[in-house]
Write a protein that holds these residues in place. Structure first.
Motif, PDB file in Angstrom:
ATOM      1  N   SER A  92       0.785  -1.251  -0.101  1.00  0.00           N
ATOM      2  CA  SER A  92      -0.112  -0.096  -0.208  1.00  0.00           C
ATOM      3  C   SER A  92       0.950   1.348  -0.021  1.00  0.00           C
ATOM      4  N   THR A  93       1.982   1.201   0.497  1.00  0.00           N
ATOM      5  CA  THR A  93       2.906   2.204   0.767  1.00  0.00           C
ATOM      6  C   THR A  93       3.719   2.577  -0.635  1.00  0.00           C
ATOM      7  N   LEU A  94       4.141   1.458  -1.287  1.00  0.00           N
ATOM      8  CA  LEU A  94       4.831   1.454  -2.443  1.00  0.00           C
ATOM      9  C   LEU A  94       3.844   1.965  -3.659  1.00  0.00           C
ATOM     10  N   LEU A  95       2.738   1.745  -3.552  1.00  0.00           N
ATOM     11  CA  LEU A  95       1.655   2.211  -4.343  1.00  0.00           C
ATOM     12  C   LEU A  95       1.993   3.651  -4.524  1.00  0.00           C
ATOM     13  N   HIS A  96       2.187   4.286  -3.664  1.00  0.00           N
ATOM     14  CA  HIS A  96       2.137   5.838  -3.616  1.00  0.00           C
ATOM     15  C   HIS A  96       3.256   6.242  -4.359  1.00  0.00           C
ATOM     16  N   VAL A  97       4.138   5.567  -4.747  1.00  0.00           N
ATOM     17  CA  VAL A  97       5.537   5.851  -5.714  1.00  0.00           C
ATOM     18  C   VAL A  97       5.071   5.250  -7.195  1.00  0.00           C
ATOM     19  N   VAL A  98       4.813   3.901  -7.156  1.00  0.00           N
ATOM     20  CA  VAL A  98       4.760   3.404  -8.742  1.00  0.00           C
ATOM     21  C   VAL A  98       3.500   3.899  -9.234  1.00  0.00           C
ATOM     22  N   ASP A  99       2.228   4.191  -8.337  1.00  0.00           N
ATOM     23  CA  ASP A  99       1.335   4.375  -9.083  1.00  0.00           C
ATOM     24  C   ASP A  99       0.640   5.622  -8.228  1.00  0.00           C
ATOM     25  N   ARG A 100       1.248   6.771  -8.059  1.00  0.00           N
ATOM     26  CA  ARG A 100       0.931   7.968  -7.154  1.00  0.00           C
ATOM     27  C   ARG A 100      -0.483   8.449  -7.522  1.00  0.00           C
ATOM     28  N   ASP A 101      -0.754   9.052  -8.601  1.00  0.00           N
ATOM     29  CA  ASP A 101      -1.985   9.479  -8.948  1.00  0.00           C
ATOM     30  C   ASP A 101      -3.424   8.663  -8.804  1.00  0.00           C
ATOM     31  N   ALA A 102      -3.214   7.542  -9.092  1.00  0.00           N
ATOM     32  CA  ALA A 102      -4.417   6.511  -8.923  1.00  0.00           C
ATOM     33  C   ALA A 102      -4.513   6.268  -7.494  1.00  0.00           C
ATOM     34  N   THR A 103      -3.273   6.202  -6.937  1.00  0.00           N
ATOM     35  CA  THR A 103      -3.682   5.879  -5.395  1.00  0.00           C
ATOM     36  C   THR A 103      -4.445   6.999  -4.553  1.00  0.00           C
ATOM     37  N   VAL A 104      -3.625   8.235  -4.841  1.00  0.00           N
ATOM     38  CA  VAL A 104      -4.197   9.275  -4.161  1.00  0.00           C
ATOM     39  C   VAL A 104      -5.788   9.589  -4.571  1.00  0.00           C
ATOM     40  N   ALA A 105      -5.995   9.543  -5.849  1.00  0.00           N
ATOM     41  CA  ALA A 105      -7.264   9.722  -6.421  1.00  0.00           C
ATOM     42  C   ALA A 105      -8.473   8.627  -5.573  1.00  0.00           C
ATOM     43  N   THR A 106      -8.105   7.388  -5.756  1.00  0.00           N
ATOM     44  CA  THR A 106      -8.818   6.340  -5.132  1.00  0.00           C
ATOM     45  C   THR A 106      -8.949   6.620  -3.473  1.00  0.00           C
ATOM     46  N   THR A 176      11.423   7.443   2.792  1.00  0.00           N
ATOM     47  CA  THR A 176      11.324   6.529   1.767  1.00  0.00           C
ATOM     48  C   THR A 176       9.961   5.541   1.772  1.00  0.00           C
ATOM     49  N   TRP A 177       9.474   5.107   0.937  1.00  0.00           N
ATOM     50  CA  TRP A 177       8.437   4.344   1.167  1.00  0.00           C
ATOM     51  C   TRP A 177       8.365   3.202   1.948  1.00  0.00           C
ATOM     52  N   ASP A 178       9.681   2.482   1.889  1.00  0.00           N
ATOM     53  CA  ASP A 178       9.933   1.312   2.932  1.00  0.00           C
ATOM     54  C   ASP A 178      10.200   1.723   4.221  1.00  0.00           C
ATOM     55  N   GLN A 179      10.697   2.903   4.439  1.00  0.00           N
ATOM     56  CA  GLN A 179      10.734   3.511   5.800  1.00  0.00           C
ATOM     57  C   GLN A 179       9.533   3.645   6.473  1.00  0.00           C
ATOM     58  N   VAL A 180       8.521   4.165   5.660  1.00  0.00           N
ATOM     59  CA  VAL A 180       6.975   4.439   6.051  1.00  0.00           C
ATOM     60  C   VAL A 180       6.583   3.022   6.274  1.00  0.00           C
ATOM     61  N   GLY A 181       6.625   2.268   5.252  1.00  0.00           N
ATOM     62  CA  GLY A 181       5.947   1.014   5.487  1.00  0.00           C
ATOM     63  C   GLY A 181       6.565   0.114   6.823  1.00  0.00           C
ATOM     64  N   ALA A 182       7.826   0.433   7.041  1.00  0.00           N
ATOM     65  CA  ALA A 182       8.457  -0.402   8.061  1.00  0.00           C
ATOM     66  C   ALA A 182       7.924   0.122   9.559  1.00  0.00           C
ATOM     67  N   LEU A 202      10.199  -8.710   9.951  1.00  0.00           N
ATOM     68  CA  LEU A 202       9.038  -8.071   9.313  1.00  0.00           C
ATOM     69  C   LEU A 202       9.461  -6.310   9.045  1.00  0.00           C
ATOM     70  N   VAL A 203      10.240  -5.931   9.751  1.00  0.00           N
ATOM     71  CA  VAL A 203      10.629  -4.545   9.537  1.00  0.00           C
ATOM     72  C   VAL A 203      11.954  -4.360   8.876  1.00  0.00           C
ATOM     73  N   ASP A 204      12.490  -5.265   8.479  1.00  0.00           N
ATOM     74  CA  ASP A 204      13.830  -5.356   7.840  1.00  0.00           C
ATOM     75  C   ASP A 204      13.614  -4.918   6.266  1.00  0.00           C
ATOM     76  N   ARG A 205      14.024  -3.760   5.921  1.00  0.00           N
ATOM     77  CA  ARG A 205      13.705  -3.177   4.748  1.00  0.00           C
ATOM     78  C   ARG A 205      14.456  -4.047   3.510  1.00  0.00           C
ATOM     79  N   GLU A 206      15.401  -4.809   3.997  1.00  0.00           N
ATOM     80  CA  GLU A 206      16.173  -5.688   3.074  1.00  0.00           C
ATOM     81  C   GLU A 206      15.614  -7.230   3.157  1.00  0.00           C
ATOM     82  N   GLY A 207      14.655  -7.478   3.934  1.00  0.00           N
ATOM     83  CA  GLY A 207      14.353  -8.934   4.033  1.00  0.00           C
ATOM     84  C   GLY A 207      13.314  -9.385   3.055  1.00  0.00           C
ATOM     85  N   ARG A 208      12.745 -10.564   3.431  1.00  0.00           N
ATOM     86  CA  ARG A 208      12.070 -11.374   2.336  1.00  0.00           C
ATOM     87  C   ARG A 208      10.855 -10.731   1.900  1.00  0.00           C
ATOM     88  N   VAL A 209      10.213 -10.026   3.321  1.00  0.00           N
ATOM     89  CA  VAL A 209       8.625  -9.485   2.930  1.00  0.00           C
ATOM     90  C   VAL A 209       8.807  -8.353   1.928  1.00  0.00           C
TER      91      VAL A 209
END
Length: 220
Positions: A92-106, A176-182, A202-209
């Motif tokens: 949900s956080t990354l979508l603010h980067v890769v699909d910003r306008d659609a994310t904000v609009a919806t 960054t998006w992953d900092q916010v997500g974490a 789970l909060v490791d920004r280089e982890g498997r999630v």
């Protein structure tokens, strides 16, 4: 050739409409302004989409289907309830980067056209997305991974928090998006987990999630 040009024009209209809704809101997204920006006529927009509400319906449906499809692909790689719920937060956080306008609009127009009978399918998609998380919360509680919380309220808390991210999160800002997500994962999963032993992973920004989330969106 004509069909290709027509499809291209339709895509352009849809893109500009999405940007206008993100910037101004649905009520202030004016078809005449969109037509003027594209150097076309309002009649051309009506030809492709009909009423303005149909543009919003397509925006909502396209976005929700993309989000659900992404989660399904991510969850193929992740199996535990904690990982899956965390991945939804990161996605949900990354979508603010890769699909910003659609994310904000919806997100800003989540209640727009709520009573429109033509929005039933979109509302169904939203409920399905939420139920995916509810099911993981139930599974986590049943297996003892999560504390015995009210899973319906837990789902609403998670989605409610993420729903307002558009009002303050700036992808070009200091976080960054992953900092916010974490940070969100730390608080939300920290409150859910019966044993916080897995929280650092789970909060490791280089982890498997995070890796799974990145891979799916880069592939998409």
């Amino acid at each position: 050739m004509t069909q290709g040009v027509s499809a291209g024009r339709r895509d352009q209209i849809f893109e500009v409409f999405t940007r206008h809704v993100a910037a101004r809101g649905y009520d202030h997204a004016n078809l005449s302004d969109i037509a003027g920006e594209l150097g076309t006529s309002k009649g051309t927009i009506v030809h492709h989409f009909g009423v303005k509400a149909q543009l919003m319906r397509e925006l909502e449906e396209t976005y929700m289907r993309r989000q659900i499809s992404a989660l399904q692909a991510i969850w193929v790689q992740l199996t535990t309830p904690a990982e899956r719920v965390a991945s939804m937060i990161y996605a949900s956080t990354l979508l603010h980067v890769v699909d910003r306008d659609a994310t904000v609009a919806t997100q800003r127009e989540v209640l727009q056209l709520a009573q429109d009978p033509e929005m039933q399918d979109i509302r169904r998609l939203r409920r399905h997305c939420q139920s995916m998380v509810t099911d993981e919360l139930k599974r986590g509680v049943a297996t003892g991974a999560f504390r015995p919380v009210d899973v319906e309220l837990g789902t609403l808390q998670i989605f409610g928090s993420l729903q307002w991210m558009w009002t303050w999160f700036d992808p070009d800002g200091p976080r960054t998006w992953d900092q916010v997500g974490a940070a969100f994962v730390d608080v939300m999963l920290g409150g859910l987990l019966a044993d916080r032993f897995s929280l650092p992973q789970l909060v490791d920004r280089e982890g498997r999630v995070v890796k799974a989330v990145r891979e799916v969106f880069s592939a998409g």
